[in-house]
Design a protein around this motif. Structure first.
Motif, PDB file in Angstrom:
ATOM      1  N   ILE A  90     -37.289 -54.053 -43.163  1.00 37.84           N
ATOM      2  CA  ILE A  90     -37.080 -53.610 -41.778  1.00 37.84           C
ATOM      3  C   ILE A  90     -38.083 -52.538 -41.366  1.00 37.84           C
ATOM      4  CG2 ILE A  90     -34.638 -54.200 -41.696  1.00 37.84           C
ATOM      5  CD1 ILE A  90     -34.034 -51.220 -41.814  1.00 37.84           C
ATOM      6  N   VAL A  94     -37.701 -45.477 -42.508  1.00 38.61           N
ATOM      7  CA  VAL A  94     -36.433 -45.853 -41.888  1.00 38.61           C
ATOM      8  C   VAL A  94     -35.630 -44.600 -41.549  1.00 38.61           C
ATOM      9  CG1 VAL A  94     -34.361 -47.240 -42.199  1.00 38.61           C
ATOM     10  CG2 VAL A  94     -36.440 -47.856 -43.400  1.00 38.61           C
ATOM     11  N   THR A  95     -35.257 -44.434 -40.285  1.00 38.90           N
ATOM     12  CA  THR A  95     -34.442 -43.282 -39.895  1.00 38.90           C
ATOM     13  C   THR A  95     -33.297 -43.734 -38.999  1.00 38.90           C
ATOM     14  OG1 THR A  95     -35.919 -42.919 -38.038  1.00 38.90           O
ATOM     15  CG2 THR A  95     -36.313 -41.567 -39.992  1.00 38.90           C
ATOM     16  N   LEU A  96     -32.279 -42.905 -38.964  1.00 40.09           N
ATOM     17  CA  LEU A  96     -31.130 -43.173 -38.086  1.00 40.09           C
ATOM     18  C   LEU A  96     -31.563 -43.043 -36.628  1.00 40.09           C
ATOM     19  CD1 LEU A  96     -28.211 -41.146 -39.686  1.00 40.09           C
ATOM     20  CD2 LEU A  96     -28.159 -43.578 -39.176  1.00 40.09           C
ATOM     21  N   ASP A  97     -31.076 -43.916 -35.765  1.00 42.54           N
ATOM     22  CA  ASP A  97     -31.414 -43.715 -34.353  1.00 42.54           C
ATOM     23  C   ASP A  97     -30.420 -42.741 -33.713  1.00 42.54           C
ATOM     24  OD1 ASP A  97     -29.144 -45.201 -33.690  1.00 42.54           O
ATOM     25  OD2 ASP A  97     -30.261 -47.076 -33.726  1.00 42.54           O
ATOM     26  N   ALA A 100     -26.632 -43.715 -33.395  1.00 41.83           N
ATOM     27  CA  ALA A 100     -25.904 -43.681 -34.667  1.00 41.83           C
ATOM     28  C   ALA A 100     -25.635 -42.232 -35.077  1.00 41.83           C
ATOM     29  CB  ALA A 100     -26.716 -44.394 -35.736  1.00 41.83           C
ATOM     30  N   ARG A 101     -26.646 -41.375 -34.834  1.00 36.21           N
ATOM     31  CA  ARG A 101     -26.509 -39.957 -35.166  1.00 36.21           C
ATOM     32  C   ARG A 101     -25.346 -39.327 -34.372  1.00 36.21           C
ATOM     33  NH1 ARG A 101     -30.860 -37.414 -37.819  1.00 36.21           N
ATOM     34  NH2 ARG A 101     -32.249 -39.127 -37.377  1.00 36.21           N
ATOM     35  N   ARG A 103     -22.809 -40.918 -33.043  1.00 36.53           N
ATOM     36  CA  ARG A 103     -21.542 -41.512 -33.490  1.00 36.53           C
ATOM     37  C   ARG A 103     -21.056 -40.805 -34.759  1.00 36.53           C
ATOM     38  NH1 ARG A 103     -20.669 -46.227 -36.529  1.00 36.53           N
ATOM     39  NH2 ARG A 103     -22.875 -46.752 -36.483  1.00 36.53           N
ATOM     40  N   ILE A 104     -21.957 -40.557 -35.674  1.00 37.73           N
ATOM     41  CA  ILE A 104     -21.579 -39.905 -36.933  1.00 37.73           C
ATOM     42  C   ILE A 104     -21.116 -38.476 -36.679  1.00 37.73           C
ATOM     43  CG2 ILE A 104     -22.487 -39.084 -39.155  1.00 37.73           C
ATOM     44  CD1 ILE A 104     -24.299 -41.625 -39.110  1.00 37.73           C
ATOM     45  N   LEU A 105     -21.834 -37.781 -35.777  1.00 35.10           N
ATOM     46  CA  LEU A 105     -21.437 -36.410 -35.442  1.00 35.10           C
ATOM     47  C   LEU A 105     -20.048 -36.374 -34.818  1.00 35.10           C
ATOM     48  CD1 LEU A 105     -24.551 -34.519 -34.033  1.00 35.10           C
ATOM     49  CD2 LEU A 105     -23.025 -33.801 -35.874  1.00 35.10           C
ATOM     50  N   SER A 107     -17.613 -38.548 -35.180  1.00 38.11           N
ATOM     51  CA  SER A 107     -16.570 -38.839 -36.176  1.00 38.11           C
ATOM     52  C   SER A 107     -16.326 -37.623 -37.068  1.00 38.11           C
ATOM     53  CB  SER A 107     -16.938 -40.070 -37.006  1.00 38.11           C
ATOM     54  OG  SER A 107     -18.093 -39.812 -37.738  1.00 38.11           O
ATOM     55  N   LEU A 108     -17.398 -36.887 -37.333  1.00 41.73           N
ATOM     56  CA  LEU A 108     -17.257 -35.675 -38.156  1.00 41.73           C
ATOM     57  C   LEU A 108     -16.464 -34.612 -37.399  1.00 41.73           C
ATOM     58  CD1 LEU A 108     -18.056 -34.513 -40.886  1.00 41.73           C
ATOM     59  CD2 LEU A 108     -20.158 -33.672 -39.863  1.00 41.73           C
ATOM     60  N   VAL A 111     -12.776 -35.514 -37.528  1.00 38.25           N
ATOM     61  CA  VAL A 111     -12.167 -35.204 -38.823  1.00 38.25           C
ATOM     62  C   VAL A 111     -11.937 -33.705 -38.958  1.00 38.25           C
ATOM     63  CG1 VAL A 111     -12.520 -35.306 -41.323  1.00 38.25           C
ATOM     64  CG2 VAL A 111     -13.188 -37.222 -39.928  1.00 38.25           C
TER      65      VAL A 111
END
Lengths: 119, 185
Positions: A90, A94-97, A100-101, A103-105, A107-108, A111
């Protein structure tokens, strides 16, 4: 993945003569080059049995062609495990777009909020 | 989040898919947050996170193969395991059809310099990409992540015995592929 070795040379004549004469016996005794090649891989995953160890050593002692195989496999494993692999198909770097960054933040954050509430 | 790109690159090399890799990074970040009291600082943060990632990748494959099969290799021959390299490398008596050392000089020399290592890595990556998917999974979990055969087998959904046979096949396919690439010493 085809295995076309048409450009690779045949083994030396001395090897071919020896195997022409001894091949059937070697195969029957589990001492063929094929058996040795299998044992080379097996010993990377589990300890060899006493019989396997004997056959492995005996073959390595008498077959000049097979002798470098264990080193080749060790080098292959070493090359794979010691360094980060180049990125796959691919693309390099390769890095997170951003999406996605985010979305992860999010979700964190969710939590950690739950954590705070339980405290 | 500084480590997230490293985690993402790591996951992508294992699962080969951006979306799955993103989900895995998310799982790891959350798991790391929940287990943050367990991080004592003796290892680097990145190393600790990669450790969690390894388990998440295993879980991912286990979930895909929820019913580990006890199929023998012969029964899954027509699956995506690729052809048996032994039949192409050895004759009926188990003797080499080709010289196994021709083109493999870079793999028997010591030490290997950085430029050569880079060539080797590129060749290994190209050859790994050519492996059937599940064979690549088995090989990368075993050789890259150094996981035990039992874990690797569970991830691929085969028995430990079959995993050993398939790992042998993967190594020989890779070796044969690298031999074709002929990395000059």
């Amino acid at each position: 993945m085809s295995c076309n070795h048409s450009s690779s040379p045949k083994p030396p004549l001395s090897y071919r003569i020896a195997h022409f004469l001894m091949g059937p016996f070697m195969k029957m005794a589990g001492l063929s080059c094929r058996h040795f090649a299998e044992l080379c891989s097996n010993e990377m995953d589990r300890p060899l049995s006493r019989g396997e160890r004997f056959r492995y050593r005996f073959h390595a002692m008498m077959c000049r062609l097979c002798r470098p195989l264990p080193l080749q496999f060790a080098k292959l494993g070493e090359a794979v495990s010691c360094c980060p692999m180049p990125a796959p198909t691919i693309g390099e770097g390769v890095t997170l777009d951003e999406a996605a960054r985010d979305r992860i933040l999010r979700s964190l954050e969710l939590v950690s909020e739950k954590d705070d509430q339980t405290k | 989040m500084q480590e997230s790109d490293k985690l993402f690159a790591y996951a992508v090399t294992r699962v080969g898919d951006r979306h799955t890799a993103e989900d895995l990074v998310q799982d790891v970040v959350i798991a790391a947050w929940e287990k943050r009291s367990g991080f004592d600082g003796r290892s680097m943060l990145g190393t600790w996170l990669i450790g969690i990632m390894k388990f998440k990748i295993l879980d991912h494959y286990r979930a895909k193969k929820r019913n580990p099969t006890s199929m023998a290799v012969e029964m899954i021959e027509d699956e995506d395991w690729g052809s048996d390299p032994f039949n192409q490398l050895f004759d009926g008596q188990g003797a080499w059809k080709i010289d196994p050392n021709y083109g493999m000089e870079a793999f028997t020399e010591t030490p290997v310099d950085d430029a050569k290592r880079h060539d080797i890595l590129r060749a290994v990556r190209a050859c790994m990409d050519g492996l059937p998917e599940r064979l690549r999974l088995l090989f990368s979990l075993r050789e890259l992540d150094q996981l035990p055969v039992s874990d690797v087998a569970a991830a691929a959904g085969v028995t430990a015995g079959s995993a050993a046979v398939l790992l042998t096949r993967a190594r020989h396919q890779l070796r044969a592929c690298l031999q074709r690439q002929h990395i000059a010493p």
